[in-house]
Design a protein around this motif. Structure first.
Motif: not given
Length: 406
Positions: A50-57, A106-114
């Motif tokens: 859930g925290s990953t979803i928030v940071s991805s958004l 995890a969410g922020a770095v995943d979106a950033a690097l992709n």
């Protein structure tokens, strides 16, 4: 300079995968240590996801303001700090607290690097990028297995992974000047322009069509939902299934689950080469068939080592599906809306990781963890069904575009 930054990005994705498989591998021991119910792992996992979803958004706004390098460094730092918190956590409540920064990082770095790799590097690097995530996911249970039998074993396992994450954060902070230099190198930009897709050929005015109104988008979203649900479910509950149903020691179960992540990793590395010879559609279909066969092996009353074969087959089958579905997005739905639909897909993927694994834990708490392989078969079969229905819609769209051209 370009190669050096690519190596750093691959290292960052290894570290991104390391924590993802830790909770499932360590939970049989953690559950006893904290005196928690079986389904608690599902709620912990849900908190992380859930925290990953928030940071991805919110990652898009963060990237525009701070840049990829700074976001990657800060994400790595808070992830390392959260894992250190697992080492010190005196109770389940503190585990939930630590899960929040773990998911946010995890969410922020995943979106950033992709996003960075998609813009500045060639397409096949994306498959290899996700294979390096698998390297981390495979190493996580292996590292945990070295400590899990000792006193305070799972805590020492988390401490060692935390140390690795802090080391990566140091590397990232020294690499900050590289990000802007590579970004300014126009030769690194990849021309991802596509020929008119069947959807764009069949529709002239796309600006007035909302992405969710495009036929097939909902089927694609369901495919991502079930894919990530399966991937996360195996990682979270595989070890508990082997311990409780196959009566394996916790350390052996953790090692066997690492082979699942290994299959996922090796499969994605191979996919980077196979994509030159086979279509994404064929790779997705083959992967789903292999995965459902592997899950079925877990159901059959066969010797325990066959379960290891089943876990490896599931990993190998899942390997090409996620990167190939991402790569297919512009061709399936056109260039105009592909970026928006890509965001929807990532959000739904995170939703699948968040809610589907805890659902198994909840059901198992009232029945038995033996339902694990049955639900896997159902999820994979539903993913295959959605994927094939989407392929059918695309074939009709291709015919429509050809008729229009004539």
């Amino acid at each position: 300079m370009t190669l050096l930054l690519l190596v750093i990005i691959y290292l960052a994705f290894i570290s991104l995968g390391l924590p993802d498989s830790l909770l499932g591998a360590a939970w049989p021991v953690m559950q006893k240590d904290f005196g928690a119910p079986l389904e608690t792992a599902g709620f912990l996992f849900m908190t992380i996801a859930g925290s990953t979803i928030v940071s991805s958004l919110v990652s898009g706004k963060l990237l525009k303001r701070f840049g990829t390098g700074k976001v990657a460094f800060f994400s790595g730092f808070i992830t390392a700090s959260a894992l250190l918190g697992f080492y010190f956590a005196p109770s389940i409540i503190w585990l939930f607290v630590c899960c929040i920064p773990l998911g946010l990082g995890a969410g922020a770095v995943d979106a950033a690097l992709n996003n960075y790799v998609a813009i500045h590097y060639k397409a096949h690097h994306m498959s290899w990028l996700h294979s390096f995530w698998g390297v981390g996911a495979s190493l996580g249970p292996i590292i945990m297995a070295q400590f899990i039998s000792e006193q305070n074993g799972f805590r020492n396992g988390y401490l060692s992974i935390s140390g690795i994450q802090f080391a990566l954060a140091v590397i990232l902070i020294f690499s900050l000047p590289l990000w802007n230099r590579v970004s300014k190198n126009s030769n690194m930009a990849v021309n991802n322009s596509l020929e008119d897709t069947p959807y764009e050929s069949a529709h002239e005015n796309l600006k007035h069509i909302k992405p969710l109104q495009i036929k097939g988008v909902k089927l694609a979203l369901l495919s991502f939902l079930f894919y990530c649900g399966v991937e996360a479910t195996v990682g979270l509950w595989g070890s508990s299934y082997l311990v409780n149903m196959k009566e394996l020691p916790a350390s052996v179960a953790a090692q066997w689950v690492s082979f699942y992540w290994g299959g996922l990793t090796i499969g994605r590395f191979i996919t980077g080469f196979v994509t030159f010879k086979m279509s994404n559609k064929m790779l997705i279909r083959m992967g789903q068939i292999i995965a459902v066969i592997g899950a079925a092996l877990l159901i059959l009353p066969l010797p325990s080592f066959i379960s290891l074969v089943g876990f490896i087959m599931v990993g190998l089958g899942l390997a090409p599906i996620f990167p190939c579905m991402l790569h297919e997005t512009p061709r399936r739905f056109g260039k105009t809306h592909s970026q928006t639909i890509m965001g929807y897909q990532m959000a739904v993927a995170s939703t699948g990781s968040t809610f589907i694994p805890p659902l198994l834990g909840l059901i198992a708490s009232y029945t038995t963890i033996g339902i694990f392989p049955y639900l896997l078969v159902i999820y994979i079969a539903l993913m295959l069904l959605c994927s094939e229905q989407l392929n059918s819609l695309i074939r009709k769209r291709v015919r429509l575009s050809k008729v229009k051209v004539i």
